[in-house]
Scaffold this active site. Structure first.
Site, PDB file in Angstrom:
ATOM      1  N   LYS A 280      32.146 -20.553  -8.546  1.00 12.81           N
ATOM      2  CA  LYS A 280      31.566 -19.561  -9.432  1.00 12.81           C
ATOM      3  C   LYS A 280      32.012 -18.168  -8.983  1.00 12.81           C
ATOM      4  O   LYS A 280      31.930 -17.814  -7.811  1.00 12.81           O
ATOM      5  CB  LYS A 280      30.037 -19.659  -9.388  1.00 12.81           C
ATOM      6  N   GLU A 366      11.515 -28.095 -16.909  1.00 11.55           N
ATOM      7  CA  GLU A 366      10.257 -27.490 -17.347  1.00 11.55           C
ATOM      8  C   GLU A 366       9.183 -28.531 -17.651  1.00 11.55           C
ATOM      9  O   GLU A 366       7.992 -28.286 -17.417  1.00 11.55           O
ATOM     10  CB  GLU A 366      10.493 -26.617 -18.581  1.00 11.55           C
ATOM     11  N   ARG A 394      10.437 -26.139 -24.018  1.00 12.35           N
ATOM     12  CA  ARG A 394      10.971 -27.439 -23.616  1.00 12.35           C
ATOM     13  C   ARG A 394       9.874 -28.358 -23.055  1.00 12.35           C
ATOM     14  O   ARG A 394      10.103 -29.548 -22.856  1.00 12.35           O
ATOM     15  CB  ARG A 394      12.071 -27.236 -22.577  1.00 12.35           C
TER      16      ARG A 394
END
Length: 629
Positions: A280, A366, A394
């Protein structure tokens, strides 16, 4: 190469390795320079440059379908598909979207913004392909962070069971936004160091065939030997057990390694998982060395120093939440904080430093976080689940079935409530009141400023009669004086912040300043408006509403949330249920459509939630012959 001249990605198929290397450099330079001005998701996109180039080199978009999980890493794809000339408008009002957008390009075949959806979408497309008897490749690209989401694992299970032709690219950079957590992440770490399992398996097969005389006898046991080999070489071959052919780990910045494995995947029947290791922030030192997730998505920055350009201002609402929760947690050992892969965004990374045993990052999960919070509450703890409004969506069934139904004392700290701006329609936090308000036992508060927020945090931690939510916006407060002593705010209690007898504006949160400004404008033309801080969204202030009904005073409700099922609807329901049918109630809020990206002031202007619009609406209500509620 002049990236602005790109119209279609077909040219990439003709590129040599040297051409691709040069193109990768140009793309990285373009991203670093452009995002230093506009901001955006720099780290994820610098990490997938070579991977995206190879996908377009070996496959044919849009016939072959690239499905980007979350979608924040699709900038390189956007450049290669002819949108480099729009990057000056990235994430700006009416400009280039920061996520895949089907209306933008035929090459964006699936829209994303939330994580862990790509595999399910890919399965649907693959099934449609097979039913239509066509031959396109389906290629979802999912990060190791998103793979912790339950939906992704459900899809893996189904894909492996059906043995559907598909190439799943696992983009493994060891981070989603914050560093990844969990057993699955640890398993991927072991696999990264395990070497080239597929190559060894093939070499063993060739070796068996070369053994004179015994080759035929060994052939019957070859598959069993290879199965044993995978456990020897790769600890916990999860994906092969799920029914996938596993390729990797592959160096995501080595063109030859990428191309060889993608070609092999392309000719392999059934589902294939290509495990690609990327860095990244590759190519830009500040982003490469980021261990906190700062360079995942950010505003403008200085290229030379990597200094993020921040405007000075008052503390953020997230910061006030964390500081207040820490203050309370020092006195109340029941307090346990939970986040779903957002410790930095929610501010809980600071909480974790002081209370490392009382903060849990569950990854992008979640649903799990919500029910786990319920379990903690059932055993006498006081769980505080800090979650963005858009991500709480969610966990809806867990809210209904596990927390509210059992009336468990879970505190939902709902961050990024209301319009969030540049991240657009997938991230606007405008639906939480509509999907929370109708749940039995749920209480909902929303502060007008940061001082009121700290008192609401305290109120929520003191509340021991079921679930409670405090919703607060993105960004900084107003810099007002903070009270030294925390106090409870009575539920169902509103506060009149301006007196007036002609009409009452019922507002909360970010709409209080808008209402006050509108009221000041109306005073100048002789209209005297009362402004009420309706900070308790559920329960309502029945006493105040009854008083307004007795006075037959017109009401305007004002909310930076969806009108359907929102606060204004609750007010209308109250008057209907209490037979106050002659009341005049007008509502202003988010219309029945998705709100795209742009600055919050621009979006408020577009949907008519400014002080000028409010004042105009009041002027229409006051003199006209009114339609009764």
């Amino acid at each position: 190469m002049d990236l602005l001249s790109i119209k279609e990605p077909t040219f990439v198929k003709e590129c040599s390795n040297k051409d691709l290397e040069d193109l990768a450099k140009d793309v990285r330079k373009f991203l670093i320079e452009n995002l230093s001005v506009t901001g955006g998701h720099l780290g994820p996109n610098l990490g997938v440059v070579e991977l995206t180039l190879v996908l377009h080199h070996l496959f044919e978009s849009p016939k072959d379908k690239f499905i980007w999980d979350v979608g924040h890493q699709a900038y390189v794809h956007k450049i290669l598909t002819g949108r480099a000339d729009q990057f000056e408008s990235l994430r700006k009002y009416k400009g280039l979207c920061g996520f895949p957008k089907r209306s933008e390009s035929k090459h964006d075949v699936w829209e994303t913004g939330h994580s862990s959806t790509s595999l399910s979408a890919a399965m649907g497309m693959a099934l449609a392909r097979d039913l239509k008897e066509s031959d396109e490749s389906i290629i979802p690209v999912i990060g190791d962070g998103a793979l912790t989401g339950g939906m992704a694992l459900e899809a893996l299970n189904h894909i492996g069971h059906e043995q559907t032709d598909m190439i799943v690219v696992l983009n493994d950079n060891e981070m989603s936004i914050a560093p990844n957590v969990g057993a699955l992440h640890s398993m991927l770490g072991r696999m990264r160091t395990a070497g080239k399992y597929q190559k060894a398996k093939e070499e063993l097969e060739m070796l068996i065939k070369k053994i004179p005389a015994f080759g035929g006898r060994l052939a019957a046991t070859a598959e069993r030997v290879k199965d044993s080999l995978k456990y020897l070489l790769v600890s916990g071959m999860f994906f092969e057990e799920m029914g996938f052919t596993y390729l990797g780990p592959v160096d995501g910045h080595d063109l030859d390694d990428l191309k060889a494995n993608m070609r092999y995947a392309k000719k392999t029947k059934g589902p294939v998982l290509v495990h690609v290791i990327t860095k990244k922030g590759k190519g830009y030192a500040p982003a490469e060395n980021d261990a906190k997730g700062t360079w995942h998505g950010l505003g403008p920055y200085k290229i030379e120093s990597g200094e993020v350009v921040k405007k000075p201002g008052p503390p953020s609402y997230s910061g006030v939440f964390t500081d207040t929760l820490m203050k309370i947690a020092r006195q109340d050992e029941r307090i346990v904080a939970i986040t779903a892969a957002m410790p930095g965004g929610t501010g809980l990374d600071k909480f974790a430093k002081e209370f490392p045993k009382r903060m849990y990052d569950v990854g992008i999960a979640e649903q799990h976080a919500t029910t786990m919070s319920g379990g903690l509450a059932a055993q006498g703890m006081k769980p505080v689940f800090a979650v963005y409004s858009t991500f709480l969506q969610r966990a809806y069934d867990q809210l209904v079935h596990d927390v509210c139904r059992q009336n468990l004392n879970v505190f939902f700290a709902i961050d990024r409530a209301g319009l969030v701006g540049a991240d657009g329609e997938t991230h606007q936090g405008v639906f939480d009141i509509s999907f929370l308000r109708h749940l039995p036992n749920m209480k909902i508060l929303s502060p007008k400023d940061e001082n009121e927020l700290q008192h609401m945090i305290y109120t929520a931690t003191c509340h021991d009669d079921g679930p409670i939510a405090v919703r607060y916006p993105r960004g900084g407060g107003f810099g007002i004086k903070m009270d030294d002593e925390l106090k409870e705010i009575p539920l169902g209690d509103w506060d009149v912040v301006k007196e007036g007898a002609d009409l009452s504006i019922l507002a909360f949160g970010t709409m209080i300043p808008v209402a006050m400004e509108a009221a000041e404008k109306l005073e100048k033309i002789g209209i005297h408006v009362e402004v009420v801080n309706a900070r308790s969204i559920k329960p309502l202030d029945d006493g105040k509403l009854t008083d307004l009904a007795k006075k037959q005073r017109p009401i305007l409700t004002l909310e930076e949330t969806a009108l359907l099922g929102g606060f204004g609807s609750a007010v209308l329901e109250f008057f209907h249920e209490n037979h106050h049918h002659s009341m005049i109630v007008e509502r202003m809020g988010i219309p029945d459509r998705y709100i795209e990206h742009g600055s919050v002031p621009e979006l408020l202007e577009e949907i008519g939630l400014t002080s000028d619009h409010v004042a105009s609406q009041v002027e229409q209500i006051i003199p006209r012959k009114r339609q009764r509620a």
